[in-house]
Design an enzyme around this catalytic site. Structure first.
Site, PDB file in Angstrom:
ATOM      1  CG  ASP A  67      -1.823   1.186   1.312  1.00 59.44           C
ATOM      2  OD1 ASP A  67      -1.552   2.206   0.632  1.00 59.44           O
ATOM      3  OD2 ASP A  67      -2.818   1.123   2.053  1.00 59.44           O
ATOM      4  NE  ARG A  92     -10.565   2.034 -25.324  1.00 59.91           N
ATOM      5  CZ  ARG A  92      -9.841   2.494 -26.348  1.00 59.91           C
ATOM      6  NH1 ARG A  92      -9.855   3.787 -26.648  1.00 59.91           N
ATOM      7  NH2 ARG A  92      -9.109   1.676 -27.058  1.00 59.91           N
ATOM      8  CE1 TYR A 124      -4.506  11.547 -11.216  1.00 55.13           C
ATOM      9  CE2 TYR A 124      -4.472  13.075 -13.065  1.00 55.13           C
ATOM     10  CZ  TYR A 124      -4.232  11.819 -12.542  1.00 55.13           C
ATOM     11  OH  TYR A 124      -3.719  10.823 -13.361  1.00 55.13           O
ATOM     12  N   GLY A 125      -4.077  17.417 -10.494  1.00 53.39           N
ATOM     13  CA  GLY A 125      -3.079  18.162 -11.275  1.00 53.39           C
ATOM     14  C   GLY A 125      -1.878  18.547 -10.418  1.00 53.39           C
ATOM     15  CB  SER A 149      -1.643  12.905 -15.494  1.00 56.11           C
ATOM     16  OG  SER A 149      -2.666  13.597 -16.175  1.00 56.11           O
TER      17      SER A 149
HETATM   18  P1  NAP Z   1      -6.784   2.397 -12.295  1.00 53.87           P
HETATM   19  O1  NAP Z   1      -7.284   1.495 -13.349  1.00 53.87           O
HETATM   20  O2  NAP Z   1      -7.733   3.127 -11.441  1.00 53.87           O
HETATM   21  O3  NAP Z   1      -5.757   1.544 -11.372  1.00 53.87           O
HETATM   22  C1  NAP Z   1      -5.139   2.191 -10.296  1.00 53.87           C
HETATM   23  C2  NAP Z   1      -4.239   1.201  -9.602  1.00 53.87           C
HETATM   24  O4  NAP Z   1      -3.597   1.895  -8.496  1.00 53.87           O
HETATM   25  C3  NAP Z   1      -4.999   0.015  -8.995  1.00 53.87           C
HETATM   26  O5  NAP Z   1      -4.207  -1.157  -9.076  1.00 53.87           O
HETATM   27  C4  NAP Z   1      -5.162   0.432  -7.541  1.00 53.87           C
HETATM   28  O6  NAP Z   1      -5.297  -0.648  -6.631  1.00 53.87           O
HETATM   29  C5  NAP Z   1      -3.800   1.109  -7.328  1.00 53.87           C
HETATM   30  N1  NAP Z   1      -3.788   1.903  -6.107  1.00 53.87           N
HETATM   31  C6  NAP Z   1      -4.550   2.952  -5.746  1.00 53.87           C
HETATM   32  N2  NAP Z   1      -4.220   3.359  -4.498  1.00 53.87           N
HETATM   33  C7  NAP Z   1      -3.241   2.535  -4.070  1.00 53.87           C
HETATM   34  C8  NAP Z   1      -2.493   2.433  -2.873  1.00 53.87           C
HETATM   35  N3  NAP Z   1      -2.703   3.244  -1.842  1.00 53.87           N
HETATM   36  N4  NAP Z   1      -1.539   1.471  -2.797  1.00 53.87           N
HETATM   37  C9  NAP Z   1      -1.312   0.629  -3.821  1.00 53.87           C
HETATM   38  N5  NAP Z   1      -2.018   0.649  -4.971  1.00 53.87           N
HETATM   39  C10 NAP Z   1      -2.968   1.600  -5.086  1.00 53.87           C
HETATM   40  O7  NAP Z   1      -5.827   3.513 -12.922  1.00 53.87           O
HETATM   41  P2  NAP Z   1      -4.913   3.520 -14.244  1.00 53.87           P
HETATM   42  O8  NAP Z   1      -5.644   4.244 -15.278  1.00 53.87           O
HETATM   43  O9  NAP Z   1      -4.361   2.175 -14.497  1.00 53.87           O
HETATM   44  O10 NAP Z   1      -3.767   4.512 -13.723  1.00 53.87           O
HETATM   45  C11 NAP Z   1      -2.436   4.083 -13.465  1.00 53.87           C
HETATM   46  C12 NAP Z   1      -1.575   5.328 -13.359  1.00 53.87           C
HETATM   47  O11 NAP Z   1      -1.664   6.073 -14.592  1.00 53.87           O
HETATM   48  C13 NAP Z   1      -1.999   6.293 -12.254  1.00 53.87           C
HETATM   49  O12 NAP Z   1      -0.859   6.836 -11.643  1.00 53.87           O
HETATM   50  C14 NAP Z   1      -2.740   7.377 -13.004  1.00 53.87           C
HETATM   51  O13 NAP Z   1      -2.733   8.607 -12.319  1.00 53.87           O
HETATM   52  C15 NAP Z   1      -1.966   7.431 -14.297  1.00 53.87           C
HETATM   53  N6  NAP Z   1      -2.712   8.015 -15.414  1.00 53.87           N
HETATM   54  C16 NAP Z   1      -3.838   7.417 -15.894  1.00 53.87           C
HETATM   55  C17 NAP Z   1      -4.506   7.996 -16.967  1.00 53.87           C
HETATM   56  C18 NAP Z   1      -5.737   7.383 -17.566  1.00 53.87           C
HETATM   57  O14 NAP Z   1      -6.326   7.996 -18.472  1.00 53.87           O
HETATM   58  N7  NAP Z   1      -6.147   6.195 -17.160  1.00 53.87           N
HETATM   59  C19 NAP Z   1      -4.032   9.189 -17.530  1.00 53.87           C
HETATM   60  C20 NAP Z   1      -2.873   9.769 -17.020  1.00 53.87           C
HETATM   61  C21 NAP Z   1      -2.221   9.158 -15.953  1.00 53.87           C
HETATM   62  P3  NAP Z   1      -6.758  -1.160  -6.103  1.00 53.87           P
HETATM   63  O15 NAP Z   1      -7.254  -2.103  -7.164  1.00 53.87           O
HETATM   64  O16 NAP Z   1      -6.446  -1.814  -4.804  1.00 53.87           O
HETATM   65  O17 NAP Z   1      -7.622   0.061  -5.973  1.00 53.87           O
END
Ligand code: NAP
Length: 252
Positions: free
Chosen positions: A60, A212, A178-179, A133
Site C-alpha cells: 500500500d 480506457r 490531481y493536477g 499525467s
Molecule cells: P486504475 O485502473 O484506477 O488503477 C489504479 C491502480 O492503483 C490500482 O491497481 C489500484 O489498486 C492502485 N492503487 C490505488 N491506491 C493505491 C495504494 N494506496 N496502494 C497501492 N495501490 C494503489 O488507474 P490507471 O488508469 O491504471 O492509472 C495508473 C496510473 O496512470 C496512475 O498513476 C494514473 O494517475 C496514471 N494516469 C492514468 C490515466 C488514464 O487515463 N487512465 C491518464 C494519465 C495518468 P486497487 O485495485 O487496490 O484500488
C-alpha cells in the site's frame, strides 16, 4: 540473468499491462498490490497468460509500514530491482481536504515513500518510472505555485510545498488536487534524478495519455496497451530527469 521489475498498483489497469508486457519479455515481475489476494490473482493470471515469472508483493503506497515490510521481505529473498515503476494512483477520490490528503499521499508521497524504501534494493544503473499525467503540466498552476514547484531544488523544499497545499485543504494553486499531485511528482522526478545520478539510476516521469481503464473511463482515446507502452519507455530509458509521453519529452 533475468532483470527484475517492481510495479506498484499492478493488479489492474495500466500497471497490470506493464506487468504483462515485462513478464512476456522475460523479466522477473513483482506485482505490487495493496490487496494481497488481488495481487496474487493477477500474478497467477499473468503467469498463465505469458508463461513468465511473476510474484505478488503486498504494498500500500500510502503506508510507511507497508513499504518497509515489502522491502524487508524482498531483502530476505535476496531480490535486487532493476526497474521500479511507481504506477499506483488515484483520481477524484473525494472532495475537500480528505480528498486532497489521500490524493497527495498516493500520487506524490507514495512514489517518494516506495522509492526510499526500495533504494537499498535497486541496482546501480536501475530505472525509476513515475507515472504522471498531462494534467500535471506546470502551465495548469497559477504563476506563484508554478514557480514554487519549479524552483524547488531539494526534496525538503518540495515536500514543504506539498504539505502547505494539503494543509490549505487542496485549494488555491490554480488547478485541482490531481493536477497538483502530478506536477509535484514531476518535480520529484527532477530532484530524484539529480540525487541518484551518482548511482547511474535514471528517473523519469512517463505519461500514458488518456487511457480506457477504471480511472480513464470508456471514452478515453487510448487502449491500455498504448498507455502501457508509453509508460514502459521509462523502464529502459537512457535519459534521466524528464517527463515523456510515447518516448518524446514534454514540457513540465
Ligand atoms: P486504475 O485502473 O484506477 O488503477 C489504479 C491502480 O492503483 C490500482 O491497481 C489500484 O489498486 C492502485 N492503487 C490505488 N491506491 C493505491 C495504494 N494506496 N496502494 C497501492 N495501490 C494503489 O488507474 P490507471 O488508469 O491504471 O492509472 C495508473 C496510473 O496512470 C496512475 O498513476 C494514473 O494517475 C496514471 N494516469 C492514468 C490515466 C488514464 O487515463 N487512465 C491518464 C494519465 C495518468 P486497487 O485495485 O487496490 O484500488
Amino acid at each position: 540473468m533475468a532483470k527484475t521489475a517492481l510495479i506498484t498498483g499492478a493488479n489492474r489497469g495500466i500497471g497490470q499491462q506493464v506487468a504483462r508486457v515485462l513478464a512476456g519479455d522475460g523479466w522477473d515481475v513483482l506485482v505490487g498490490a495493496r490487496d494481497k489476494k488481488k495481487g496474487e490473482a493477477t500474478a497467477a493470471r499473468l503467469r498463465k497468460d505469458t508463461g513468465g515469472r511473476l510474484k505478488a508483493v503486498e504494498l500500500d503506497v500510502t503506508s510507511d509500514a507497508s513499504a518497509t515490510t515489502a522491502a524487508q521481505k524482498l531483502r530476505d529473498g535476496a531480490i535486487k530491482i532493476d526497474a521500479l515503476v511507481n504506477n499506483a494512483g488515484v483520481y477524484g477520490v473525494a472532495r475537500g481536504p480528505d480528498g486532497a490528503s489521500l490524493t497527495l499521499e498516493t500520487n506524490f508521497f507514495g512514489p517518494l515513500r516506495v522509492t526510499d524504501a526500495m533504494l537499498p534494493l535497486l541496482r546501480d544503473g536501475a530505472t525509476i518510472t513515475n507515472v504522471t499525467s498531462g494534467l500535471g503540466g506546470l502551465e495548469n498552476l497559477d504563476a506563484a505555485h508554478d514557480k514554487r514547484l519549479s524552483n524547488a531544488q531539494t526534496r525538503e523544499a518540495l515536500v514543504a510545498a506539498v504539505r502547505d497545499f494539503v494543509d490549505s485543504g487542496g485549494k488555491g494553486w490554480g488547478t485541482d488536487v490531481y493536477g497538483v499531485s502530478k506536477a509535484a511528482l514531476n518535480a520529484l522526478t527532477r530532484i530524484l534524478a539529480a540525487e541518484l545520478a551518482p548511482r547511474q539510476i535514471r528517473v523519469n516521469s512517463t505519461c500514458p495519455g488518456w487511457v480506457r481503464t477504471d480511472m480513464g473511463g470508456r471514452s478515453a482515446t487510448r487502449s491500455v496497451e498504448q498507455g502501457a507502452a508509453s509508460v514502459l519507455w521509462g523502464v529502459t530509458a537512457t535519459e534521466t530527469g524528464g517527463v515523456f509521453r510515447d518516448g518524446r519529452r514534454i514540457p513540465f
